[in-house]
Design a protein around this motif. Structure first.
Motif, PDB file in Angstrom:
ATOM      1  N   THR A   1      18.119  13.331  42.545  1.00 17.56           N
ATOM      2  CA  THR A   1      18.726  13.585  43.838  1.00 17.56           C
ATOM      3  C   THR A   1      18.127  13.035  44.867  1.00 17.56           C
ATOM      4  O   THR A   1      16.845  12.909  45.167  1.00 17.56           O
ATOM      5  N   VAL A   2      18.995  12.347  45.736  1.00 17.88           N
ATOM      6  CA  VAL A   2      18.369  11.428  46.983  1.00 17.88           C
ATOM      7  C   VAL A   2      18.243  12.719  47.900  1.00 17.88           C
ATOM      8  O   VAL A   2      19.191  12.732  48.931  1.00 17.88           O
ATOM      9  N   LEU A   3      17.473  13.259  48.152  1.00 18.82           N
ATOM     10  CA  LEU A   3      17.076  14.523  48.873  1.00 18.82           C
ATOM     11  C   LEU A   3      16.904  14.100  50.393  1.00 18.82           C
ATOM     12  O   LEU A   3      17.582  14.909  51.306  1.00 18.82           O
TER      13      LEU A   3
ATOM     14  N   THR B   1      20.758   8.678  32.590  1.00 22.04           N
ATOM     15  CA  THR B   1      21.691   7.672  32.829  1.00 22.04           C
ATOM     16  C   THR B   1      22.020   7.699  34.291  1.00 22.04           C
ATOM     17  O   THR B   1      21.937   8.616  34.839  1.00 22.04           O
ATOM     18  N   PHE B   2      22.736   6.550  34.788  1.00 16.05           N
ATOM     19  CA  PHE B   2      23.145   6.277  35.942  1.00 16.05           C
ATOM     20  C   PHE B   2      24.688   6.480  36.023  1.00 16.05           C
ATOM     21  O   PHE B   2      25.652   6.180  36.911  1.00 16.05           O
ATOM     22  N   VAL B   3      25.247   6.702  34.620  1.00 13.60           N
ATOM     23  CA  VAL B   3      26.729   6.616  34.730  1.00 13.60           C
ATOM     24  C   VAL B   3      27.510   5.414  35.125  1.00 13.60           C
ATOM     25  O   VAL B   3      28.534   5.733  36.182  1.00 13.60           O
TER      26      VAL B   3
ATOM     27  N   VAL C   1      20.937  13.024  34.893  1.00 13.70           N
ATOM     28  CA  VAL C   1      21.763  12.112  35.725  1.00 13.70           C
ATOM     29  C   VAL C   1      21.415  11.741  37.007  1.00 13.70           C
ATOM     30  O   VAL C   1      20.896  12.593  37.752  1.00 13.70           O
ATOM     31  N   GLY C   2      21.571  10.400  37.480  1.00 11.77           N
ATOM     32  CA  GLY C   2      21.225   9.956  38.528  1.00 11.77           C
ATOM     33  C   GLY C   2      22.333  10.022  39.709  1.00 11.77           C
ATOM     34  O   GLY C   2      23.524   9.871  39.347  1.00 11.77           O
ATOM     35  N   GLU C   3      21.769  10.055  41.013  1.00 13.00           N
ATOM     36  CA  GLU C   3      22.945  10.020  42.034  1.00 13.00           C
ATOM     37  C   GLU C   3      22.999   9.008  42.827  1.00 13.00           C
ATOM     38  O   GLU C   3      21.952   8.213  43.137  1.00 13.00           O
TER      39      GLU C   3
END
Length: 350
Positions: free
Chosen positions: A81-83, A7-9, A47-49
């Motif tokens: 995670t957008v590293l 999910t991206f919430v 869970v997406g950032e």
């Protein structure tokens, strides 16, 4: 075969009322969704950032940590995670903390980021997009290899023989590579021997089979045991008691979300015909009753080679009760069908 949720919430306007729930409410709802996913036997929750108004989770590790003490077996991962715009030391520490709280159930899924809001927010230049990811991935992997680290690079201050804590329960802490389907990204994952997640959200999923083969060839050439490699799919979908109900409930919010992104990225207008075409057996939408969705996941396993399937729900904002019911059906009805069929199929081909 692992089955789970991502999910991206999202906190987009309700398609019927136009109301937008608060970030706080949506965050509490997603913790309830994670707890339910664990209770109905799903394997993983991601869970997406994002760093924009219509998404509530800028810190996946914190969201997952809220659910960790309330769950028992489900694996907890970022997605992604957008590293490139983050500090690998902080990422490692956050997920090592999550790993301790969950007693060894944390994972990190890293990507370069298809959403770019975090780059100006944290002071990074998009011209360094690829270089940032490569350098920071190198550091992240070094951090999980050793308690004490020495490292130097171009985009972050050097580290000279310093310890990084806490140490995770898992050794090593799992790091997955998220990919939109570019050959370079799957080759990178293969050469590093890291598990791969493919965002299969359009076209025909079977078209991703050559990328999986490319990934495995790269891994084999680098000396990795390909029998131990895992490949996941992140795919949009929704489950209800019957096919028509699932389609009618999932379409409005999906159309709204896809057209908002479409205006930003120059995509064509997303209408019901596009949606219905993607619901067919060879399409990328996993929308329908439990039997329909299970058959499509089994087809994906047999023809693409994924060993983990993550249903991305919702797309846009949907009633929380509908999302909870979809999670329940995925865990109680879809997952057992898929696992039974995949086990039978694998025994037959050996």
């Amino acid at each position: 075969m692992e089955i789970g949720i991502s999910t991206f919430v999202e906190t987009t306007p309700d398609i019927q009322t136009g109301e937008v729930i608060s970030h706080a409410q949506r965050l509490r709802e997603v913790v309830e969704e994670i707890v339910l996913a664990d209770r109905v036997g799903l394997d993983v929750f991601g869970v997406g950032e994002h760093h924009r108004k219509d998404y509530a989770a800028s810190s996946p590790a914190l969201v997952l940590a809220a659910a960790a003490p309330q769950t028992k077996r489900i694996r907890l991962t970022s997605a992604v995670t957008v590293l490139s715009s983050d500090d690998p030391v902080r990422v490692f520490e956050d997920f090592a903390t999550l790993d301790g709280l969950s007693n060894g159930r944390a994972e990190i899924m890293v990507g370069r980021g298809s959403f770019i809001e975090s780059f100006p927010l944290f002071g990074y230049d998009l011209q360094d997009y690829d270089e940032l990811f490569e350098e920071k991935l190198e550091l992240l992997l070094k951090l999980r290899e050793s308690e004490t680290v020495s490292w130097s690079g171009k985009h972050r201050p050097a580290i000279h023989n310093l310890g990084v804590y806490p140490r995770p329960v898992q050794d090593p802490l799992p790091v997955w590579i998220g990919s939109g389907g570019t050959p370079d990204s799957v080759i990178r994952a293969g050469l590093l021997g890291l598990p791969l997640v493919l965002a299969i959200i359009g076209g025909r999923p079977v078209q991703f089979a050559p990328l999986v083969n490319l990934y495995k060839r790269a891994a084999e050439q680098a000396g990795h045991d390909i029998s131990k490699l895992t490949v996941a799919s992140h795919s949009h979908g929704f489950i209800a008691e019957d096919i028509q109900t699932a389609a009618d409930k999932f379409f409005p919010s999906t159309q709204q979300a896809m057209n908002v992104l479409g205006r930003e990225r120059g995509w064509g207008y997303y209408d019901r015909s596009s949606f219905d075409a993607a619901r067919n057996f060879e399409g990328a939408l996993y929308v329908g009753d439990p039997e329909t969705v299970a058959k499509k996941i089994i087809h994906l396993r047999k023809n693409v080679g994924v060993t983990r399937f993550m249903l991305h729900v919702p797309v846009g904002s949907m009633p929380h009760d509908d999302v909870m019911r979809a999670i329940e059906l995925l865990g109680k009805e879809v997952a057992p069908r898929v696992r039974e069929e995949v086990t039978k199929w694998e025994s037959e081909i050996k």
